[in-house]
Design a protein around this motif. Structure first.
Motif, PDB file in Angstrom:
ATOM      1  N   MET A   1       0.916  -1.086   0.119  1.00  0.00           N
ATOM      2  CA  MET A   1      -0.127   0.022  -0.132  1.00  0.00           C
ATOM      3  C   MET A   1       0.909   1.161  -0.021  1.00  0.00           C
ATOM      4  O   MET A   1       1.966   1.229   0.549  1.00  0.00           O
ATOM      5  CB  MET A   1      -0.824  -0.144   1.208  1.00  0.00           C
ATOM      6  CG  MET A   1      -1.827   1.168   1.171  1.00  0.00           C
ATOM      7  SD  MET A   1      -3.260   0.856   2.687  1.00  0.00           S
ATOM      8  CE  MET A   1      -4.026  -0.795   1.941  1.00  0.00           C
ATOM      9  N   GLU A   2       0.490   2.232  -0.580  1.00  0.00           N
ATOM     10  CA  GLU A   2       1.411   3.497  -0.719  1.00  0.00           C
ATOM     11  C   GLU A   2       0.829   4.537   0.323  1.00  0.00           C
ATOM     12  O   GLU A   2       0.142   5.646   0.082  1.00  0.00           O
ATOM     13  CB  GLU A   2       0.964   4.180  -2.377  1.00  0.00           C
ATOM     14  CG  GLU A   2       1.426   3.394  -3.263  1.00  0.00           C
ATOM     15  CD  GLU A   2       1.428   3.970  -4.721  1.00  0.00           C
ATOM     16  OE1 GLU A   2       1.472   4.882  -4.683  1.00  0.00           O
ATOM     17  OE2 GLU A   2       1.063   3.240  -5.585  1.00  0.00           O
ATOM     18  N   TYR A   3       1.487   4.005   1.771  1.00  0.00           N
ATOM     19  CA  TYR A   3       0.953   4.935   2.518  1.00  0.00           C
ATOM     20  C   TYR A   3       1.438   6.405   2.638  1.00  0.00           C
ATOM     21  O   TYR A   3       0.571   7.435   2.722  1.00  0.00           O
ATOM     22  CB  TYR A   3       1.489   4.530   4.005  1.00  0.00           C
ATOM     23  CG  TYR A   3       0.770   3.161   4.344  1.00  0.00           C
ATOM     24  CD1 TYR A   3      -0.664   2.991   4.700  1.00  0.00           C
ATOM     25  CD2 TYR A   3       1.473   2.025   4.564  1.00  0.00           C
ATOM     26  CE1 TYR A   3      -0.955   1.599   4.972  1.00  0.00           C
ATOM     27  CE2 TYR A   3       1.114   0.633   5.061  1.00  0.00           C
ATOM     28  CZ  TYR A   3      -0.268   0.710   5.050  1.00  0.00           C
ATOM     29  OH  TYR A   3      -0.842  -0.415   5.318  1.00  0.00           O
ATOM     30  N   SER A   4       2.463   6.475   2.145  1.00  0.00           N
ATOM     31  CA  SER A   4       3.065   7.883   1.872  1.00  0.00           C
ATOM     32  C   SER A   4       2.309   8.762   1.058  1.00  0.00           C
ATOM     33  O   SER A   4       2.220   9.885   1.273  1.00  0.00           O
ATOM     34  CB  SER A   4       4.372   7.810   1.489  1.00  0.00           C
ATOM     35  OG  SER A   4       5.277   9.113   1.140  1.00  0.00           O
ATOM     36  N   SER A  18       7.681   9.644   6.894  1.00  0.00           N
ATOM     37  CA  SER A  18       8.519   8.386   6.844  1.00  0.00           C
ATOM     38  C   SER A  18       8.324   7.409   8.113  1.00  0.00           C
ATOM     39  O   SER A  18       8.103   6.341   8.143  1.00  0.00           O
ATOM     40  CB  SER A  18       9.802   8.676   6.560  1.00  0.00           C
ATOM     41  OG  SER A  18      10.564   9.157   7.378  1.00  0.00           O
ATOM     42  N   VAL A  21       4.708   6.115   8.035  1.00  0.00           N
ATOM     43  CA  VAL A  21       4.602   4.870   7.141  1.00  0.00           C
ATOM     44  C   VAL A  21       5.489   3.661   7.721  1.00  0.00           C
ATOM     45  O   VAL A  21       4.951   2.573   7.786  1.00  0.00           O
ATOM     46  CB  VAL A  21       5.397   5.222   5.896  1.00  0.00           C
ATOM     47  CG1 VAL A  21       5.522   4.071   5.106  1.00  0.00           C
ATOM     48  CG2 VAL A  21       4.424   6.004   5.101  1.00  0.00           C
ATOM     49  N   GLU A  22       6.606   4.038   8.664  1.00  0.00           N
ATOM     50  CA  GLU A  22       7.291   2.860   9.424  1.00  0.00           C
ATOM     51  C   GLU A  22       6.361   2.351  10.325  1.00  0.00           C
ATOM     52  O   GLU A  22       6.139   1.018  10.569  1.00  0.00           O
ATOM     53  CB  GLU A  22       8.388   3.341  10.096  1.00  0.00           C
ATOM     54  CG  GLU A  22       9.087   2.320  10.605  1.00  0.00           C
ATOM     55  CD  GLU A  22      10.674   3.093  11.299  1.00  0.00           C
ATOM     56  OE1 GLU A  22      11.106   2.246  12.110  1.00  0.00           O
ATOM     57  OE2 GLU A  22      10.812   4.109  11.145  1.00  0.00           O
ATOM     58  N   LEU A  24       3.068   2.203  10.112  1.00  0.00           N
ATOM     59  CA  LEU A  24       1.886   1.288   9.632  1.00  0.00           C
ATOM     60  C   LEU A  24       2.432   0.050   8.930  1.00  0.00           C
ATOM     61  O   LEU A  24       1.969  -1.059   8.960  1.00  0.00           O
ATOM     62  CB  LEU A  24       1.402   2.315   8.535  1.00  0.00           C
ATOM     63  CG  LEU A  24       0.517   3.482   9.110  1.00  0.00           C
ATOM     64  CD1 LEU A  24       0.446   4.272   7.764  1.00  0.00           C
ATOM     65  CD2 LEU A  24      -0.878   2.977   9.554  1.00  0.00           C
ATOM     66  N   GLU A  25       3.386   0.098   8.645  1.00  0.00           N
ATOM     67  CA  GLU A  25       4.405  -1.159   7.989  1.00  0.00           C
ATOM     68  C   GLU A  25       4.844  -1.973   8.853  1.00  0.00           C
ATOM     69  O   GLU A  25       4.900  -3.363   8.830  1.00  0.00           O
ATOM     70  CB  GLU A  25       5.318  -0.952   6.989  1.00  0.00           C
ATOM     71  CG  GLU A  25       4.798  -0.120   5.569  1.00  0.00           C
ATOM     72  CD  GLU A  25       5.930   0.343   4.649  1.00  0.00           C
ATOM     73  OE1 GLU A  25       7.078   0.504   5.168  1.00  0.00           O
ATOM     74  OE2 GLU A  25       5.393   0.616   3.679  1.00  0.00           O
ATOM     75  N   ASN A  26       5.431  -1.818  10.213  1.00  0.00           N
ATOM     76  CA  ASN A  26       5.613  -2.639  11.198  1.00  0.00           C
ATOM     77  C   ASN A  26       5.028  -1.893  12.540  1.00  0.00           C
ATOM     78  O   ASN A  26       5.602  -1.363  13.338  1.00  0.00           O
ATOM     79  CB  ASN A  26       7.285  -2.460  11.320  1.00  0.00           C
ATOM     80  CG  ASN A  26       7.729  -3.333  12.298  1.00  0.00           C
ATOM     81  OD1 ASN A  26       7.214  -4.194  12.830  1.00  0.00           O
ATOM     82  ND2 ASN A  26       9.157  -3.175  12.598  1.00  0.00           N
ATOM     83  N   ALA A  73      -5.789  -3.934   8.160  1.00  0.00           N
ATOM     84  CA  ALA A  73      -5.031  -2.690   7.743  1.00  0.00           C
ATOM     85  C   ALA A  73      -5.758  -1.480   8.115  1.00  0.00           C
ATOM     86  O   ALA A  73      -4.940  -0.579   8.481  1.00  0.00           O
ATOM     87  CB  ALA A  73      -4.844  -2.854   6.289  1.00  0.00           C
ATOM     88  N   ARG A  76      -5.317  -0.792  11.547  1.00  0.00           N
ATOM     89  CA  ARG A  76      -4.141  -0.294  12.043  1.00  0.00           C
ATOM     90  C   ARG A  76      -4.156   1.332  11.394  1.00  0.00           C
ATOM     91  O   ARG A  76      -3.355   2.284  12.382  1.00  0.00           O
ATOM     92  CB  ARG A  76      -3.069  -1.025  11.218  1.00  0.00           C
ATOM     93  CG  ARG A  76      -2.306  -2.118  12.011  1.00  0.00           C
ATOM     94  CD  ARG A  76      -1.159  -2.497  11.337  1.00  0.00           C
ATOM     95  NE  ARG A  76      -1.363  -2.733   9.979  1.00  0.00           N
ATOM     96  CZ  ARG A  76      -1.635  -4.002   9.367  1.00  0.00           C
ATOM     97  NH1 ARG A  76      -1.981  -5.027  10.082  1.00  0.00           N
ATOM     98  NH2 ARG A  76      -1.589  -4.061   8.146  1.00  0.00           N
TER      99      ARG A  76
END
Length: 106
Positions: A1-4, A18, A21-22, A24-26, A73, A76
């Protein structure tokens, strides 16, 4: 997914995105990213703070729109965005919204 891309909207991303996004991804790292996000946000000017806040709101709206595609997702995204918005700005811009997606009535 393009959170940015979601956070930035149609503008260039802010560096603080950033860390969001970090988180969200972790997701397990989110508690450890609260202070770095807060410190980075405290150095932003008014215009950049507005962009950050609207990025967090955009993330919540995106999560609501796509919640049935990937509920985990979406949860989150809503949680991270709501916690950061409350921490940085004291309240949610969308006042009727709660982190769980419930609307307050009347």
């Amino acid at each position: 997914m393009e959170y940015s891309r979601i956070l930035a909207g149609r503008e260039d991303p802010l560096p603080v995105f950033s860390k969001v996004v970090e988180a969200l991804e972790n997701f397990e790292e989110f508690p450890f990213l609260l202070e770095p996000v807060y410190r980075e946000a405290s150095d932003l000017g008014d215009e950049e703070l507005d962009r950050l806040r609207f990025g967090l709101v955009r993330l919540q709206v995106y999560a609501d729109i796509h919640r049935y595609e990937d509920m985990e997702a979406a949860q989150r995204m809503k949680y991270v965005a709501a916690v950061l918005e409350r921490m940085l700005f004291g309240r949610l811009l969308l006042e009727g919204e709660e982190a769980g997606g419930k609307q307050q009535c009347c």
